[in-house]
Scaffold this motif. Structure first.
Motif, short mmCIF file in Angstrom:
data_model
loop_
_atom_site.label_atom_id
_atom_site.label_comp_id
_atom_site.label_asym_id
_atom_site.label_seq_id
_atom_site.Cartn_x
_atom_site.Cartn_y
_atom_site.Cartn_z
N ALA A 117 24.24 23.44 3.65
CA ALA A 117 24.03 24.46 4.68
C ALA A 117 23.90 25.84 4.05
O ALA A 117 24.64 26.18 3.12
CB ALA A 117 25.19 24.47 5.67
N ARG A 118 22.96 26.60 4.58
CA ARG A 118 22.82 28.01 4.20
C ARG A 118 23.65 28.82 5.19
O ARG A 118 23.40 28.78 6.39
CB ARG A 118 21.35 28.42 4.23
CG ARG A 118 20.49 27.56 3.34
CD ARG A 118 19.02 27.89 3.43
NE ARG A 118 18.69 29.04 2.60
CZ ARG A 118 17.44 29.39 2.29
NH1 ARG A 118 16.43 28.66 2.74
NH2 ARG A 118 17.21 30.44 1.54
N LEU A 119 24.64 29.50 4.66
CA LEU A 119 25.60 30.21 5.51
C LEU A 119 25.34 31.71 5.51
O LEU A 119 25.03 32.29 4.46
CB LEU A 119 27.03 29.96 5.00
CG LEU A 119 27.47 28.51 4.83
CD1 LEU A 119 28.91 28.46 4.33
CD2 LEU A 119 27.32 27.75 6.14
N THR A 120 25.46 32.29 6.67
CA THR A 120 25.46 33.74 6.81
C THR A 120 26.88 34.15 7.21
O THR A 120 27.43 33.63 8.19
CB THR A 120 24.47 34.22 7.88
OG1 THR A 120 23.16 33.78 7.53
CG2 THR A 120 24.48 35.74 7.98
N LEU A 121 27.46 35.04 6.43
CA LEU A 121 28.83 35.48 6.69
C LEU A 121 28.83 36.69 7.63
O LEU A 121 27.80 37.34 7.84
CB LEU A 121 29.53 35.83 5.38
CG LEU A 121 29.48 34.74 4.30
CD1 LEU A 121 30.20 35.22 3.04
CD2 LEU A 121 30.08 33.43 4.80
N THR A 122 30.00 36.97 8.20
CA THR A 122 30.08 38.07 9.17
C THR A 122 29.81 39.42 8.52
O THR A 122 29.46 40.38 9.23
CB THR A 122 31.47 38.09 9.83
OG1 THR A 122 32.49 38.13 8.81
CG2 THR A 122 31.67 36.86 10.71
N ASP A 123 29.94 39.52 7.20
CA ASP A 123 29.65 40.79 6.54
C ASP A 123 28.19 40.86 6.06
O ASP A 123 27.81 41.80 5.35
CB ASP A 123 30.62 41.03 5.38
CG ASP A 123 30.53 39.96 4.29
OD1 ASP A 123 29.63 39.10 4.36
OD2 ASP A 123 31.39 39.97 3.38
N GLY A 124 27.40 39.86 6.43
CA GLY A 124 25.99 39.87 6.09
C GLY A 124 25.63 39.15 4.81
O GLY A 124 24.44 38.89 4.56
N ARG A 125 26.61 38.82 3.99
CA ARG A 125 26.29 38.09 2.77
C ARG A 125 25.93 36.64 3.10
O ARG A 125 26.23 36.14 4.18
CB ARG A 125 27.50 38.11 1.81
CG ARG A 125 27.77 39.50 1.22
CD ARG A 125 28.96 39.48 0.28
NE ARG A 125 30.20 39.13 0.98
CZ ARG A 125 30.98 38.10 0.70
NH1 ARG A 125 30.65 37.26 -0.29
NH2 ARG A 125 32.10 37.88 1.38
N ARG A 126 25.28 35.99 2.13
CA ARG A 126 24.83 34.61 2.34
C ARG A 126 25.32 33.73 1.19
O ARG A 126 25.55 34.20 0.08
CB ARG A 126 23.31 34.54 2.44
CG ARG A 126 22.72 35.34 3.60
CD ARG A 126 21.21 35.22 3.64
NE ARG A 126 20.80 33.83 3.84
CZ ARG A 126 20.64 33.26 5.04
NH1 ARG A 126 20.87 33.96 6.14
NH2 ARG A 126 20.26 32.00 5.15
N ALA A 127 25.45 32.45 1.47
CA ALA A 127 25.82 31.46 0.46
C ALA A 127 25.25 30.11 0.86
O ALA A 127 24.94 29.87 2.04
CB ALA A 127 27.34 31.38 0.31
N PHE A 128 25.10 29.25 -0.13
CA PHE A 128 24.65 27.88 0.12
C PHE A 128 25.80 26.95 -0.25
O PHE A 128 26.33 27.02 -1.37
CB PHE A 128 23.42 27.57 -0.72
CG PHE A 128 22.95 26.15 -0.60
CD1 PHE A 128 22.27 25.73 0.53
CD2 PHE A 128 23.19 25.22 -1.60
CE1 PHE A 128 21.83 24.42 0.66
CE2 PHE A 128 22.76 23.91 -1.48
CZ PHE A 128 22.07 23.51 -0.35
N VAL A 129 26.20 26.09 0.68
CA VAL A 129 27.37 25.24 0.47
C VAL A 129 26.98 23.78 0.60
O VAL A 129 26.25 23.38 1.51
CB VAL A 129 28.49 25.59 1.47
CG1 VAL A 129 29.62 24.56 1.41
CG2 VAL A 129 29.05 26.98 1.16
N LYS A 130 27.48 22.98 -0.36
CA LYS A 130 27.33 21.54 -0.33
C LYS A 130 28.72 20.92 -0.29
O LYS A 130 29.64 21.39 -0.98
CB LYS A 130 26.59 21.05 -1.58
CG LYS A 130 25.21 21.62 -1.74
CD LYS A 130 24.65 21.42 -3.13
CE LYS A 130 24.46 19.98 -3.50
NZ LYS A 130 23.72 19.84 -4.79
N ALA A 131 28.90 19.86 0.49
CA ALA A 131 30.19 19.19 0.57
C ALA A 131 29.97 17.72 0.90
O ALA A 131 29.11 17.38 1.72
CB ALA A 131 31.07 19.85 1.64
N VAL A 132 30.75 16.85 0.27
CA VAL A 132 30.64 15.43 0.53
C VAL A 132 31.97 14.77 0.22
O VAL A 132 32.77 15.27 -0.58
CB VAL A 132 29.50 14.80 -0.32
CG1 VAL A 132 29.92 14.63 -1.77
CG2 VAL A 132 29.01 13.50 0.28
#
Length: 316
Positions: A45-60
């Protein structure tokens, strides 16, 4: 071609896990854009944080597929050591909790290449692979050799011939030409460990869904769990069957004209291509792994393209 994999969505993760991700990223998640590409049943998932920054997270976790957590751990080891000037996403955080393996990367503002392949986008990716091989020679990180990494994946023709001789495999579903020439294919692939000996860090799984094109003309290579040391041309050889399968040109012209293949030993290329072809076509005959219903069809399509390439090289 196959339908996109249906991954687990971000919202299906346990709340304590998403809270741990938010704590490491330093802000709550405002929006999650689930991604469907690739061949892992876990979250991407490509995440947008409340402060506007972004990250890509993988989990399994093992619940989605028992092998996928090991693959994520391998990616952590490689991604954590890649220098900043390698065109790959930076690993921000990784952790494990209750069987889950979680990786957080910088989010790359890019897209995968168009399908079928656009000639200009293909040229762009192939040009970037020249620079990638140069930057990763010698390998900047500790990684297994190709012989170590691929010991269980390559050598399939020989194992298939042994099963045929033992009467445990009737070769049903195998390409008729391959079944007829199985012993010759086993002999040809037998040189693959020495053929792939080298000091270049190879991604070992390059295809369109592991490439991002950025708006500034850049190319970023993602998903590095299978990385190993090999020859400068191994990534190109691995990628080209998928290029042909996805509407691109035939492989031989692209390979022969590429700078990383200029000094490639033709016999070594044939051995490596035979081993790659055998892996795709024999694995395609197996039942689909848990959580990966589209994998076998994708492997079969790559295997058919690789076999056609191999036969053209062998003039068979």
């Amino acid at each position: 071609m196959t339908e996109p994999l249906t991954r687990m969505p971000w919202t299906a993760l346990p709340r304590d896990l998403t809270a741990a991700v938010e704590a490491r990223l330093g802000a709550p998640v405002a929006a999650a854009d689930d991604q469907s590409g690739g061949f892992s049943p876990g979250v991407a998932a490509r995440l947008t944080l409340t402060d506007g920054r972004r990250a890509f997270v993988k989990a399994v976790s093992p619940a989605q597929n028992p092998d996928s957590p090991h693959i994520h751990r391998a990616e952590v080891r490689i991604a954590a050591g890649l220098p900043e000037d390698v065109p790959a996403p930076r690993l921000l955080h990784s952790f494990e909790r209750d069987g889950w393996v979680v990786l957080a990367f910088e989010d790359v503002p890019g897209r995968t290449p168009a399908q079928p392949w656009d000639p200009e986008e293909l040229r762009r990716v192939l040009d970037a692979m020249t620079g990638l091989a140069a930057r990763l020679t010698p390998s900047p990180v500790r990684a297994p050799s190709a012989a170590e990494r691929l010991a269980e994946s390559f050598g399939c023709w020989a194992r298939l011939a042994a099963d045929r001789d033992a009467g445990t495999d009737d070769l049903r579903g195998l390409d008729p030409w391959a079944a007829e020439h199985l012993d010759e294919l086993a002999a040809l692939e037998s040189r693959w460990p020495e053929a792939l000996t080298g000091g270049t860090l190879a991604h070992c799984d390059l295809r369109a869904d592991n490439v991002l094109l950025t708006g500034d003309g850049g190319v970023v290579f993602v998903d590095w769990p299978w990385a190993c040391t090999s020859t400068p041309w191994f990534d190109l050889l691995c990628m080209l069957p998928s290029v042909t399968m996805q509407g691109g040109p035939e492989p031989e012209g692209l390979f022969a004209g590429h700078p990383v293949a200029r000094d490639a030993d033709p016999a070594a290329v044939d051995a490596a291509l035979a081993a790659l072809t055998g892996m795709f076509l024999t694995q395609a005959r197996h039942p689909a792994p848990p959580g990966l219903p589209t994998l076998r069809a994708f492997q079969r399509a790559q295997g058919e393209a690789a076999l056609a390439w191999l036969r053209s090289r062998l003039r068979a």
